[in-house]
Design a protein around this motif. Structure first.
Motif, PDB file in Angstrom:
ATOM      1  N   LEU A   1      -2.917   3.074  11.247  1.00  0.00           N
ATOM      2  CA  LEU A   1      -1.308   3.388  11.376  1.00  0.00           C
ATOM      3  C   LEU A   1      -0.967   4.960  11.489  1.00  0.00           C
ATOM      4  O   LEU A   1      -0.448   5.550  11.777  1.00  0.00           O
ATOM      5  N   VAL A   2      -1.589   5.329   9.989  1.00  0.00           N
ATOM      6  CA  VAL A   2      -1.323   6.573   9.425  1.00  0.00           C
ATOM      7  C   VAL A   2      -1.867   7.572  10.369  1.00  0.00           C
ATOM      8  O   VAL A   2      -1.586   8.788  10.575  1.00  0.00           O
ATOM      9  N   SER A   3      -3.076   7.343  10.942  1.00  0.00           N
ATOM     10  CA  SER A   3      -3.886   8.356  11.809  1.00  0.00           C
ATOM     11  C   SER A   3      -3.178   8.344  13.254  1.00  0.00           C
ATOM     12  O   SER A   3      -3.382   9.463  13.950  1.00  0.00           O
ATOM     13  N   GLN A   4      -2.205   7.577  13.414  1.00  0.00           N
ATOM     14  CA  GLN A   4      -1.222   7.809  14.567  1.00  0.00           C
ATOM     15  C   GLN A   4       0.020   8.571  14.540  1.00  0.00           C
ATOM     16  O   GLN A   4       0.587   9.005  15.563  1.00  0.00           O
ATOM     17  N   LEU A   5       0.128   8.893  13.306  1.00  0.00           N
ATOM     18  CA  LEU A   5       1.237  10.188  13.034  1.00  0.00           C
ATOM     19  C   LEU A   5       1.254  11.351  13.875  1.00  0.00           C
ATOM     20  O   LEU A   5       0.007  11.971  13.679  1.00  0.00           O
ATOM     21  N   PRO A   6       2.390  11.842  14.356  1.00  0.00           N
ATOM     22  CA  PRO A   6       2.057  13.065  15.007  1.00  0.00           C
ATOM     23  C   PRO A   6       1.730  14.210  14.182  1.00  0.00           C
ATOM     24  O   PRO A   6       1.171  15.177  14.206  1.00  0.00           O
ATOM     25  N   LEU A   7       2.026  14.048  12.801  1.00  0.00           N
ATOM     26  CA  LEU A   7       1.590  14.870  11.933  1.00  0.00           C
ATOM     27  C   LEU A   7       0.332  14.859  10.957  1.00  0.00           C
ATOM     28  O   LEU A   7      -0.082  15.603  10.324  1.00  0.00           O
ATOM     29  N   PHE A   8      -0.323  13.649  11.197  1.00  0.00           N
ATOM     30  CA  PHE A   8      -1.586  13.356  10.681  1.00  0.00           C
ATOM     31  C   PHE A   8      -2.622  14.419  10.813  1.00  0.00           C
ATOM     32  O   PHE A   8      -3.456  14.933   9.700  1.00  0.00           O
ATOM     33  N   PRO A   9      -2.907  15.174  12.147  1.00  0.00           N
ATOM     34  CA  PRO A   9      -3.878  16.164  11.872  1.00  0.00           C
ATOM     35  C   PRO A   9      -3.508  17.312  11.095  1.00  0.00           C
ATOM     36  O   PRO A   9      -4.363  18.181  10.751  1.00  0.00           O
ATOM     37  N   HIS A  10      -2.287  17.336  10.495  1.00  0.00           N
ATOM     38  CA  HIS A  10      -1.955  18.474   9.633  1.00  0.00           C
ATOM     39  C   HIS A  10      -1.804  18.082   8.129  1.00  0.00           C
ATOM     40  O   HIS A  10      -1.500  18.944   7.363  1.00  0.00           O
ATOM     41  N   PHE A  11      -2.495  16.968   7.940  1.00  0.00           N
ATOM     42  CA  PHE A  11      -2.652  16.464   6.564  1.00  0.00           C
ATOM     43  C   PHE A  11      -3.523  17.216   5.864  1.00  0.00           C
ATOM     44  O   PHE A  11      -4.746  16.933   6.366  1.00  0.00           O
ATOM     45  N   GLU A  12      -3.398  17.768   4.700  1.00  0.00           N
ATOM     46  CA  GLU A  12      -4.486  18.386   3.766  1.00  0.00           C
ATOM     47  C   GLU A  12      -5.261  17.148   3.060  1.00  0.00           C
ATOM     48  O   GLU A  12      -6.467  17.354   2.692  1.00  0.00           O
ATOM     49  N   LYS A  13      -4.527  16.191   2.829  1.00  0.00           N
ATOM     50  CA  LYS A  13      -4.946  15.264   1.690  1.00  0.00           C
ATOM     51  C   LYS A  13      -3.951  13.868   2.086  1.00  0.00           C
ATOM     52  O   LYS A  13      -2.879  14.068   2.210  1.00  0.00           O
TER      53      LYS A  13
ATOM     54  N   ILE B   1       0.827  -1.220   0.022  1.00  0.00           N
ATOM     55  CA  ILE B   1      -0.089   0.048  -0.012  1.00  0.00           C
ATOM     56  C   ILE B   1       0.795   1.302   0.067  1.00  0.00           C
ATOM     57  O   ILE B   1       1.862   1.187   0.879  1.00  0.00           O
ATOM     58  N   LEU B   2       0.728   2.091  -1.004  1.00  0.00           N
ATOM     59  CA  LEU B   2       1.325   3.351  -1.004  1.00  0.00           C
ATOM     60  C   LEU B   2       0.616   4.536  -0.471  1.00  0.00           C
ATOM     61  O   LEU B   2      -0.631   4.580  -0.808  1.00  0.00           O
ATOM     62  N   VAL B   3       0.899   5.436   0.411  1.00  0.00           N
ATOM     63  CA  VAL B   3       0.440   6.458   1.070  1.00  0.00           C
ATOM     64  C   VAL B   3       0.987   7.724   0.575  1.00  0.00           C
ATOM     65  O   VAL B   3       2.106   7.787   0.798  1.00  0.00           O
ATOM     66  N   ASN B   4       0.255   8.478  -0.210  1.00  0.00           N
ATOM     67  CA  ASN B   4       0.582   9.949  -0.524  1.00  0.00           C
ATOM     68  C   ASN B   4      -0.065  11.023   0.412  1.00  0.00           C
ATOM     69  O   ASN B   4      -1.347  11.191   0.299  1.00  0.00           O
ATOM     70  N   SER B   5       0.761  11.752   1.069  1.00  0.00           N
ATOM     71  CA  SER B   5       0.172  12.707   2.032  1.00  0.00           C
ATOM     72  C   SER B   5       0.676  14.048   1.572  1.00  0.00           C
ATOM     73  O   SER B   5       1.778  14.217   1.242  1.00  0.00           O
ATOM     74  N   THR B   6      -0.039  14.757   1.587  1.00  0.00           N
ATOM     75  CA  THR B   6       0.221  16.443   1.656  1.00  0.00           C
ATOM     76  C   THR B   6      -0.122  17.160   2.653  1.00  0.00           C
ATOM     77  O   THR B   6      -1.114  16.955   3.459  1.00  0.00           O
ATOM     78  N   LEU B   7       0.931  17.898   3.169  1.00  0.00           N
ATOM     79  CA  LEU B   7       0.928  18.622   4.493  1.00  0.00           C
ATOM     80  C   LEU B   7       0.640  20.016   4.271  1.00  0.00           C
ATOM     81  O   LEU B   7       1.009  20.583   3.354  1.00  0.00           O
ATOM     82  N   GLY B   8      -0.293  20.367   5.320  1.00  0.00           N
ATOM     83  CA  GLY B   8      -0.538  21.779   5.251  1.00  0.00           C
ATOM     84  C   GLY B   8       0.250  22.464   6.255  1.00  0.00           C
ATOM     85  O   GLY B   8       1.482  21.882   6.462  1.00  0.00           O
ATOM     86  N   LYS B   9       0.126  23.636   6.371  1.00  0.00           N
ATOM     87  CA  LYS B   9       0.703  24.405   7.218  1.00  0.00           C
ATOM     88  C   LYS B   9       0.736  23.963   8.759  1.00  0.00           C
ATOM     89  O   LYS B   9      -0.193  23.780   9.409  1.00  0.00           O
TER      90      LYS B   9
END
Length: 85
Positions: A63-75, A4-12
């Protein structure tokens, strides 16, 4: 072998320098446990691409939802891949 490939886009992110060490600690643990195959950081800190050895989409999403930056993912995009060669 499927993956599984996860592509995340980070917001500010305010104070990202305080969050990054925790983020890298999580993904390093996944790598050591064999859950994560690869981590690619997008240029200019625009997010990341993670390649999981795990093939259960619900587990990867959890798992991804546990990442500390997850709340900042725009996509966040999840793609099931089947390796051909």
């Amino acid at each position: 072998m499927n993956t599984i490939l996860v592509n995340s886009t980070l917001g500010k992110v305010e104070h990202i320098e305080e969050i990054l060490p925790r983020e890298f600690a999580v993904v390093t643990k996944w790598k050591e446990e064999g859950i994560l195959a690869h981590l690619f950081i997008k240029e200019a800190a625009g997010g990341a691409v993670l390649v999981f050895n795990e093939t259960d989409l619900a587990k990867v999403q959890a798992l991804v939802s546990q990442l500390p930056l997850f709340p900042h993912f725009e996509k966040t995009e999840y793609t099931l891949l089947e390796k051909q060669f």
